[in-house]
Design an enzyme around this catalytic site. Structure first.
Site, PDB file in Angstrom:
ATOM      1  CB  ALA A  75      -0.692  -0.132   0.948  1.00 41.49           C
TER       2      ALA A  75
ATOM      3  N   GLY B 139       0.773  -5.210   0.601  1.00 37.19           N
ATOM      4  CA  GLY B 139      -0.309  -5.118  -0.393  1.00 37.19           C
ATOM      5  C   GLY B 139      -0.229  -5.898  -1.364  1.00 37.19           C
TER       6      GLY B 139
ATOM      7  CD  GLU C 237      -2.501  -8.073   2.256  1.00 36.44           C
ATOM      8  OE1 GLU C 237      -2.396  -6.593   1.590  1.00 36.44           O
ATOM      9  OE2 GLU C 237      -3.501  -8.224   3.368  1.00 36.44           O
TER      10      GLU C 237
ATOM     11  CD  GLU D 156       1.467  -6.452   4.617  1.00 41.36           C
ATOM     12  OE1 GLU D 156       1.895  -6.827   5.788  1.00 41.36           O
ATOM     13  OE2 GLU D 156       0.889  -6.021   4.358  1.00 41.36           O
TER      14      GLU D 156
HETATM   15  C1  3H9 Z   1       0.787  -2.600   3.143  1.00 42.95           C
HETATM   16  O1  3H9 Z   1       0.669  -2.735   2.200  1.00 42.95           O
HETATM   17  C2  3H9 Z   1      -1.199  -2.690   3.866  1.00 42.95           C
HETATM   18  C3  3H9 Z   1      -1.849  -4.120   3.497  1.00 42.95           C
HETATM   19  O2  3H9 Z   1      -1.550  -5.098   3.658  1.00 42.95           O
HETATM   20  C4  3H9 Z   1      -3.428  -3.422   3.622  1.00 42.95           C
HETATM   21  C5  3H9 Z   1      -3.877  -2.215   3.221  1.00 42.95           C
HETATM   22  C6  3H9 Z   1      -5.315  -2.108   2.745  1.00 42.95           C
HETATM   23  N1  3H9 Z   1       4.342   3.622   0.307  1.00 42.95           N
HETATM   24  O3  3H9 Z   1      13.130   1.711   1.370  1.00 42.95           O
HETATM   25  P1  3H9 Z   1      13.623   2.782  -0.191  1.00 42.95           P
HETATM   26  C7  3H9 Z   1       9.510   5.100  -1.044  1.00 42.95           C
HETATM   27  S1  3H9 Z   1       1.680  -1.286   4.566  1.00 42.95           S
HETATM   28  C8  3H9 Z   1       4.725   4.834  -0.163  1.00 42.95           C
HETATM   29  O4  3H9 Z   1      14.619   3.557   0.161  1.00 42.95           O
HETATM   30  P2  3H9 Z   1      15.420   0.105  -1.318  1.00 42.95           P
HETATM   31  C9  3H9 Z   1      11.162   5.193   0.639  1.00 42.95           C
HETATM   32  O5  3H9 Z   1       9.622   6.242   1.196  1.00 42.95           O
HETATM   33  C10 3H9 Z   1       3.057  -1.388   3.607  1.00 42.95           C
HETATM   34  N2  3H9 Z   1       6.119   5.262  -0.137  1.00 42.95           N
HETATM   35  O6  3H9 Z   1      14.117   1.284  -1.140  1.00 42.95           O
HETATM   36  C11 3H9 Z   1      12.196   6.169  -0.616  1.00 42.95           C
HETATM   37  O7  3H9 Z   1      11.413   6.656  -0.499  1.00 42.95           O
HETATM   38  P3  3H9 Z   1      12.674   8.243  -0.622  1.00 42.95           P
HETATM   39  C12 3H9 Z   1       3.815  -2.804   3.122  1.00 42.95           C
HETATM   40  C13 3H9 Z   1       7.561   4.211  -0.379  1.00 42.95           C
HETATM   41  O8  3H9 Z   1      15.203  -0.105  -2.645  1.00 42.95           O
HETATM   42  C14 3H9 Z   1      11.555   4.886  -2.194  1.00 42.95           C
HETATM   43  O9  3H9 Z   1      10.143   4.419  -2.372  1.00 42.95           O
HETATM   44  N3  3H9 Z   1       5.042  -2.718   2.646  1.00 42.95           N
HETATM   45  C15 3H9 Z   1       6.938   2.647  -0.159  1.00 42.95           C
HETATM   46  O10 3H9 Z   1      16.446   0.447   0.180  1.00 42.95           O
HETATM   47  C16 3H9 Z   1      12.590   3.931  -2.094  1.00 42.95           C
HETATM   48  O11 3H9 Z   1      12.846   3.562  -0.555  1.00 42.95           O
HETATM   49  C17 3H9 Z   1       5.933  -2.806   3.265  1.00 42.95           C
HETATM   50  O12 3H9 Z   1       5.847  -1.358   3.940  1.00 42.95           O
HETATM   51  C18 3H9 Z   1       5.508   2.447   0.055  1.00 42.95           C
HETATM   52  N4  3H9 Z   1       5.328   1.396   0.640  1.00 42.95           N
HETATM   53  O13 3H9 Z   1      13.514  -0.974  -0.525  1.00 42.95           O
HETATM   54  C19 3H9 Z   1       6.964  -2.227   2.204  1.00 42.95           C
HETATM   55  N5  3H9 Z   1       8.129   1.982  -0.015  1.00 42.95           N
HETATM   56  O14 3H9 Z   1      12.886   7.907  -1.896  1.00 42.95           O
HETATM   57  C20 3H9 Z   1       8.093  -0.897   2.635  1.00 42.95           C
HETATM   58  C21 3H9 Z   1       8.928   2.406  -0.923  1.00 42.95           C
HETATM   59  O15 3H9 Z   1      11.474   9.595  -1.073  1.00 42.95           O
HETATM   60  N6  3H9 Z   1       8.713  -0.623   1.646  1.00 42.95           N
HETATM   61  N7  3H9 Z   1       8.899   3.932  -0.594  1.00 42.95           N
HETATM   62  O16 3H9 Z   1      12.623   8.034   0.679  1.00 42.95           O
HETATM   63  C22 3H9 Z   1      10.612  -0.914   1.701  1.00 42.95           C
HETATM   64  O17 3H9 Z   1      10.494  -2.847   2.457  1.00 42.95           O
HETATM   65  C23 3H9 Z   1      11.701  -0.647   0.458  1.00 42.95           C
HETATM   66  O18 3H9 Z   1      11.202   0.294   0.853  1.00 42.95           O
HETATM   67  C24 3H9 Z   1      11.257  -1.897  -0.608  1.00 42.95           C
HETATM   68  C25 3H9 Z   1      12.874  -0.831  -1.131  1.00 42.95           C
HETATM   69  C26 3H9 Z   1      12.450  -2.938   0.252  1.00 42.95           C
HETATM   70  C27 3H9 Z   1      10.384  -2.185  -0.947  1.00 42.95           C
END
Ligand code: 3H9
Length: 700
Positions: free
Chosen positions: A62, A101, A104, A124
């Protein structure tokens, strides 16, 4: 207008492509685009539908930036209902990290194909949430209850291969995912494969005691946290209720998590960690120096840990010690640490040997002539450090970065011992350096921009979380710690016991109580520092008399088997010691203190508000760039509970006016010297503003 989702028909396959950098998060525009596309696909001539992503990853979850804002239709659960209801088979084609998500979405699709380099996960829980779009109901149906609990509770991604073993992915492929997905779609069409809906799968019967076992384990492992317990409730619902009811339970629990201050704190930490690596006045395109080889001066615990951090990331390291014997000792500690990593399954034998092979030793500084980055990690003697930097100035090549791992010393003065202060910086690692993630990057007055930019980038390469600090005694973390430790010692002598002080802070969420931390660090360190100071500069005597008395009878902490506690020599298990209580009582009497029990909430407030007050001064002085940076320092370096969001987020959550009122109360009760409210606190509380608002203004 650029839309993040496109739809096309390739032969007889409908292809939905999401292209929403950086991580294809499920923003409102993406959800809207996907809904339109899946509806189009229902009406056209396509016989199957593929959902795939452009860029570095399949949907990473999400869009966290939308959390806390008013909901916008379609919601993710509604979208996934429509995807699952498709009459035509829907195939999710996964690459990169399909998270939250994103996974999912794949589970609501009917078939899943993944690139072998990919990973999937439900992270999450790390945001204080639970999978809120069917994850808690679909994973148990596809992979079983225990696998579901382990995946969702750990929040850690698993490889595509592992996901296939668990039944979460149908096919793992290498090569070109677009081609493979199309071939898979044609195969399914050829086989007249049905729209296979995971919501219709049965769930296995739960073994007796499964859920209660997880609950009691989590009560220890995830002490104080709400989301993990709610996850168990949801998976239990999957085992006992029909899908639709399980989904209702999941929704209810997801909303509860979303509004929970714990999740607000963890979401704050997610962004604070990423923001901390950005230096406000340093353009993103600042040139960087190339770092290929690293030198470390000092093969003690710190030097060895730092050497391992670099070797683990593939950098060749030369470690310098004073003589062969010291070098041998240092290298053998590294050897032992690697053996430990292998034993605990953290590294394979081969990987450990490879990393170890990158570390060599020398006793002559000439071995550093070619190093691109040299880090001094000897003990805290300012004269020694300056001598070392003068020698480095002689031997190191032009453009080498010269860093000090000092915890307290003035980096400007150390830099002045060289003819190239612009190349000098502080890199303050935390012990054990190969494990702790925090790195304070200390920007001295003359540190060149490219030196700072390089160190921020290198920190990420060695998998640390860097935070920039200005120069002051103790930088961000240790400077704040002084008030925290002072209050711990004052509470002790005024009426507490080591156990009661530690229990109050541990129960509040700290990884370890402050008295145990002092024993671990060694009581002689502070003692020696105090001895070097004139009487009037040693601080409040009530805050160190007990520690001094312990040092004077040889109780230096864990390393001597006794400090504030006694330690079993074999197991290191700590126990209370009546002799320590006697010393506390004796010293209190000598100081004319009448001991009365100190309540747990008072202990917590005094210690945490001392941290907050100093943190506010640090912000006001510009030593830290933003409140979130201080939170990152405390969560990653000092065992502050992430689910409380760090001291500065916590201050905002409590309300700055309430924090100020309590500090004023402490001033009244305990005196001006320890409890002068920080000027920034007075200003913000006076204006009714929060730190978050203040930080946003600073950024504009
Ligand atoms: C969910 O899904 C809830 C659902 O179950 C239900 C819903 C109803 N959203 O980490 P990085 C941005 S909860 C918005 O440096 P990497 C991040 O802020 C979500 N922005 O890169 C950064 O911005 P900036 C569950 C996001 O390559 C840029 O992307 N998912 C999101 O080291 C690069 O990120 C998670 O918790 C996001 N979801 O790692 C996954 N994700 O450049 C969270 C990232 O401006 N994300 N950004 O600083 C991660 O674990 C890592 O970002 C990922 C990439 C592994 C994807």
């Amino acid at each position: 207008m650029n839309t993040p989702v496109s739809y096309e028909i390739v032969d007889d396959v409908g292809v939905i492509t999401i292209d929403s950098p950086p991580v294809n998060a499920l923003s409102h525009a993406v959800r809207q685009g996907m809904l339109e596309a899946i509806r189009l696909a229902q009406k056209d001539a396509s016989k199957a539908v593929i959902i795939r992503c452009r860029g570095r990853t399949f949907i990473a979850g999400a869009d966290i930036t939308e959390f806390g804002k008013p909901p916008a239709e379609p919601s993710l659960p509604d979208l996934l209902d429509e995807i699952e209801a498709s009459e035509k088979p829907v195939i999710a084609a996964l690459h990169g990290t399909a998270l939250g998500g994103g996974l999912e979405t794949a589970l609501a699709s009917h078939y899943r194909i993944a690139l072998d380099s990919g990973a999937v996960g439900l992270p999450e829980v790390k945001l204080g949430l639970l999978p809120g779009a069917g994850g808690t109901q679909r994973v148990p149906r596809l992979a079983g209850l225990q696998a579901a609990l382990d995946l969702i509770l750990s929040g850690t991604p698993i490889s595509a291969q592992r996901a296939a073993e668990l039944g979460l992915v149908d096919k793992v492929v290498s090569g070109n995912l677009d081609d493979e997905a199309l071939a898979y779609a044609r195969e399914l069409i050829g086989n007249r494969a049905p729209a296979r809906r995971s919501s219709e799968f049965d769930v296995e019967a739960a073994p007796a005691g499964l859920f209660d076992g997880y609950r009691s384990n989590l009560a220890k492992r995830a002490r104080g946290q709400h989301a993990p317990q709610r996850i168990v409730d949801c998976v239990e619902a999957a085992a006992s209720l029909p899908f639709a009811e399980g989904i209702r339970k999941e929704r209810e629990m997801f909303v509860a998590c979303m509004q929970d201050p714990q999740s607000i704190a963890l979401r704050h930490m997610f962004f604070a960690e990423r923001e901390a690596s950005k230096v406000r006045d340093l353009p993103g395109d600042t040139a960087q120096r190339e770092i290929r080889t690293v030198g470390i001066i000092g093969g003690g615990t710190m030097g060895g840990g730092i050497a391992m951090s670099f070797a683990n990331a593939g950098f060749p390291v030369t470690m310098i010690e004073i003589d062969d014997e010291a070098l041998e000792r240092g290298l053998s500690i590294i050897e032992k640490n690697y053996a430990g990593s292998v034993k605990h399954g953290k590294l394979s034998e081969d990987a450990a040997a490879q990393c170890r092979g990158l570390i060599s030793g020398a006793t002559d500084y000439a071995a550093l002539a070619d190093a691109d980055l040299v880090i001094e990690a000897v003990f805290e003697d300012p004269r020694l450090k300056k001598d070392i930097f003068a020698r480095l100035d002689d031997v190191c090549k032009d453009g080498a970065i010269l860093a000090t791992n000092t915890s307290y010393q003035d980096v400007n003065e150390i830099a002045a011992a060289t003819t190239r202060p612009e190349d000098v910086i502080g890199l303050h690692f935390f012990s054990p350096a190969h494990i702790m993630k925090l790195l304070e990057v200390v920007r001295a007055e003359k540190t060149a921009d490219d030196v700072l930019a390089t160190c921020m980038a290198v920190a990420k390469q060695i998998r640390k979380v860097p935070v920039v600090s200005g120069v002051c005694y103790g930088f961000i973390g240790n400077r704040m710690l002084q008030g925290y430790f002072r209050e711990a010692q004052l509470c002790l002598i005024e009426g507490g016991l080591p156990e009661s002080i530690d229990a109050a802070m541990f129960d509040w969420g700290m990884a370890m109580g402050p008295i145990s931390v002092a024993d671990l660090a060694g009581l002689d360190v502070g003692y020696k520092a105090r001895q070097a100071l004139p009487d009037d500069q040693r601080g409040d005597p009530r805050s160190y008399r007990v520690a001094d008395a312990l040092v004077e009878i040889g109780r230096l902490g864990q390393k001597t088997g006794a400090g504030f506690y006694s330690y079993d020599p074999a197991t290191r298990k700590k126990s209370s010691d009546a002799a320590v209580q006697e010393i506390i009582e004796r010293e209190a009497k000598n100081l004319g203190i009448e001991r009365n029990p100190v309540a747990a909430d008072e202990i917590v407030d005094r210690l945490i508000y001392a941290l907050i007050n100093e943190g506010l001064r640090i912000l006001d002085e510009g030593i830290a760039q933003r409140p979130g940076d201080i939170d990152v320092v405390y969560v990653y370096g000092y065992g502050f509970p992430a689910w409380r969001g760090g001291p500065m987020h916590y201050a905002d959550a409590v309300g700055l006016d309430r924090v100020l009122a309590r500090i004023k109360e402490f001033r009244r009760r305990y005196g001006e010297a320890n409890w002068t409210p920080a000027a920034l606190l007075e200003r913000l509380a006076g204006d009714g503003r929060s730190l978050t608002e203040w930080a946003a203004e600073q950024n504009t």
